[in-house]
Motif scaffolding. Sequence first.
Motif, mmCIF file in Angstrom:
data_model
loop_
_atom_site.group_PDB
_atom_site.id
_atom_site.type_symbol
_atom_site.label_atom_id
_atom_site.label_comp_id
_atom_site.label_asym_id
_atom_site.label_seq_id
_atom_site.Cartn_x
_atom_site.Cartn_y
_atom_site.Cartn_z
ATOM 1 N N ILE A 97 -6.459 1.398 8.318
ATOM 2 C CA ILE A 97 -6.171 1.837 6.951
ATOM 3 C C ILE A 97 -4.890 1.215 6.403
ATOM 4 O O ILE A 97 -4.555 1.443 5.245
ATOM 5 C CB ILE A 97 -6.080 3.378 6.862
ATOM 6 C CG1 ILE A 97 -4.925 3.913 7.706
ATOM 7 C CG2 ILE A 97 -7.382 4.018 7.249
ATOM 8 C CD1 ILE A 97 -4.594 5.355 7.428
ATOM 9 N N ARG A 110 -2.617 -1.345 4.654
ATOM 10 C CA ARG A 110 -2.911 -2.336 3.621
ATOM 11 C C ARG A 110 -2.156 -3.632 3.900
ATOM 12 O O ARG A 110 -1.248 -4.022 3.167
ATOM 13 C CB ARG A 110 -2.558 -1.787 2.254
ATOM 14 C CG ARG A 110 -3.419 -0.615 1.873
ATOM 15 C CD ARG A 110 -3.191 -0.160 0.473
ATOM 16 N NE ARG A 110 -1.780 -0.150 0.110
ATOM 17 C CZ ARG A 110 -1.291 0.483 -0.925
ATOM 18 N NH1 ARG A 110 -2.081 1.166 -1.703
ATOM 19 N NH2 ARG A 110 -0.007 0.441 -1.195
ATOM 20 N N ARG A 111 -2.519 -4.268 4.963
ATOM 21 C CA ARG A 111 -1.990 -5.576 5.347
ATOM 22 C C ARG A 111 -3.159 -6.426 5.812
ATOM 23 O O ARG A 111 -4.197 -5.911 6.226
ATOM 24 C CB ARG A 111 -0.973 -5.462 6.491
ATOM 25 C CG ARG A 111 0.285 -4.705 6.153
ATOM 26 C CD ARG A 111 1.258 -5.604 5.392
ATOM 27 N NE ARG A 111 2.477 -4.925 5.063
ATOM 28 C CZ ARG A 111 2.709 -4.304 3.913
ATOM 29 N NH1 ARG A 111 1.783 -4.250 2.999
ATOM 30 N NH2 ARG A 111 3.855 -3.729 3.681
ATOM 31 N N SER A 112 -2.972 -7.712 5.801
ATOM 32 C CA SER A 112 -4.002 -8.627 6.275
ATOM 33 C C SER A 112 -4.246 -8.405 7.767
ATOM 34 O O SER A 112 -3.332 -8.053 8.511
ATOM 35 C CB SER A 112 -3.541 -10.063 6.031
ATOM 36 O OG SER A 112 -4.370 -10.964 6.693
ATOM 37 N N LYS A 113 -5.468 -8.620 8.209
ATOM 38 C CA LYS A 113 -5.797 -8.446 9.631
ATOM 39 C C LYS A 113 -5.118 -9.505 10.492
ATOM 40 O O LYS A 113 -5.049 -9.372 11.697
ATOM 41 C CB LYS A 113 -7.315 -8.516 9.851
ATOM 42 C CG LYS A 113 -8.080 -7.451 9.118
ATOM 43 C CD LYS A 113 -7.774 -6.081 9.635
ATOM 44 C CE LYS A 113 -8.601 -5.039 8.901
ATOM 45 N NZ LYS A 113 -8.021 -3.745 8.881
#
Length: 137
Positions: free
Chosen positions: A81, A83-86
């Motif tokens: 959850i 909100r950052r790039s994988k």
Amino acid sequence: MSTKSRQYLFGTQIRMSAERAQLARQEADKLACVAWNARMLGYKGPAQPSPTIGDAINGGYPYLEIRCLGCDTNQTVALDIIRRSKSTPVHELERYMRCKDCSQLRGYPYKRSKLVALRPTKISASHPPSTWWPGER
């Protein structure tokens, strides 16, 4: 006379190779997370280099355990959850972590937290917080 299509001839082999590659990536991600956990719990760091968020989720470690240095509590954060790039390394999340209880008590965002380990489950009564090794019990 007709010839067999390439998909008929090589389709199964291609699917099996792709499945083996996916399992190998998953095992590699799991081993990277295990190595990072051993370094974090054994030496208390350094957090760099660390696996990426996507590697941790793919390896079966969807939670990050964090310790607040103000109130000395451990909390887990779900990596899916965030909100950052994988492709963001896990160690870069440390600067964004804030303790909610300490922030409410002080009246400003309290950022003193330390990464502990990646976890397959949340902290609960049956899955207690990780302990630093060796010594802390």
